[in-house]
Scaffold this motif. Sequence first.
Motif, PDB file in Angstrom:
ATOM      1  N   GLN A  82      41.858  43.005  42.350  1.00 13.06           N
ATOM      2  CA  GLN A  82      41.488  41.829  42.104  1.00 13.06           C
ATOM      3  C   GLN A  82      42.070  41.217  40.946  1.00 13.06           C
ATOM      4  O   GLN A  82      42.179  41.901  39.651  1.00 13.06           O
ATOM      5  CB  GLN A  82      39.907  41.996  42.043  1.00 13.06           C
ATOM      6  N   ARG A 102      45.424  41.528  36.647  1.00 10.18           N
ATOM      7  CA  ARG A 102      44.911  42.084  37.947  1.00 10.18           C
ATOM      8  C   ARG A 102      44.380  43.325  37.548  1.00 10.18           C
ATOM      9  O   ARG A 102      45.178  44.051  36.823  1.00 10.18           O
ATOM     10  CB  ARG A 102      46.095  41.920  39.111  1.00 10.18           C
ATOM     11  N   PRO A 148      40.048  37.225  46.093  1.00  8.33           N
ATOM     12  CA  PRO A 148      39.758  38.573  46.706  1.00  8.33           C
ATOM     13  C   PRO A 148      40.764  39.573  46.169  1.00  8.33           C
ATOM     14  O   PRO A 148      41.835  39.391  46.000  1.00  8.33           O
ATOM     15  CB  PRO A 148      39.869  38.256  48.176  1.00  8.33           C
ATOM     16  N   ALA A 149      40.202  40.924  46.273  1.00 12.32           N
ATOM     17  CA  ALA A 149      41.160  42.133  45.887  1.00 12.32           C
ATOM     18  C   ALA A 149      42.118  42.247  47.114  1.00 12.32           C
ATOM     19  O   ALA A 149      42.035  41.706  48.061  1.00 12.32           O
ATOM     20  CB  ALA A 149      40.213  43.112  45.818  1.00 12.32           C
ATOM     21  N   GLU A 206      37.042  45.420  40.895  1.00 13.20           N
ATOM     22  CA  GLU A 206      37.542  46.338  41.844  1.00 13.20           C
ATOM     23  C   GLU A 206      39.098  46.184  41.572  1.00 13.20           C
ATOM     24  O   GLU A 206      39.720  45.168  41.183  1.00 13.20           O
ATOM     25  CB  GLU A 206      37.409  45.753  43.418  1.00 13.20           C
ATOM     26  N   PRO A 211      35.512  39.575  37.323  1.00 13.11           N
ATOM     27  CA  PRO A 211      36.168  39.342  38.335  1.00 13.11           C
ATOM     28  C   PRO A 211      36.253  37.737  38.461  1.00 13.11           C
ATOM     29  O   PRO A 211      35.469  36.953  37.989  1.00 13.11           O
ATOM     30  CB  PRO A 211      35.234  39.684  39.661  1.00 13.11           C
TER      31      PRO A 211
END
Length: 115
Positions: free
Chosen positions: A73, A15, A107-108, A70, A102
Motif C-alpha cells: 500500500q 510504499r 489500494p495495495a 498493509e 495509508p
Amino acid sequence: MQSIPVDTARLGVLRCAIAPEAKISNSETQEVKKDRDGNTIYTVAVTVRQDRRRISVIEIAVAGEPRGVEEGQIVKVTGLVAFAWSMGDRHGISFRADAITPVSGAPAQVKGGGA
C-alpha cells in the motif's frame, strides 16, 4: 544524537514493503520496545523510489500501531527524521516518524498477480 528532518515530498512514492511489526528490545525475553509514554514502538519497512531510480528500503520506527497499513500500500509518512548512529565499528542511519498512514484511494498491490 542529532535528528535530521527529512522532506518526504522529495522521496517520491512511499510504499509499505513489510507491514507494521512491534519492535523487540530484548531478543532473549521477546520484550517489546516502548517509548517514554509507554506506547509500543512499531517498525514499518517502506520502499522509496525517486525519479524512476532504483528502489531503496528504509525501516521506520513509529510510536503506536499504524492502523490500516498493509504490504504493497502507498503510505504517507509524517514527521520523518533521520538519526546517525555508531556502536564500535558499526554505524548507520535510523529513521523515526510521528505517523505512518495509508493513502486513501491507493489500494495495495495484489499479491501473486494471477487469476
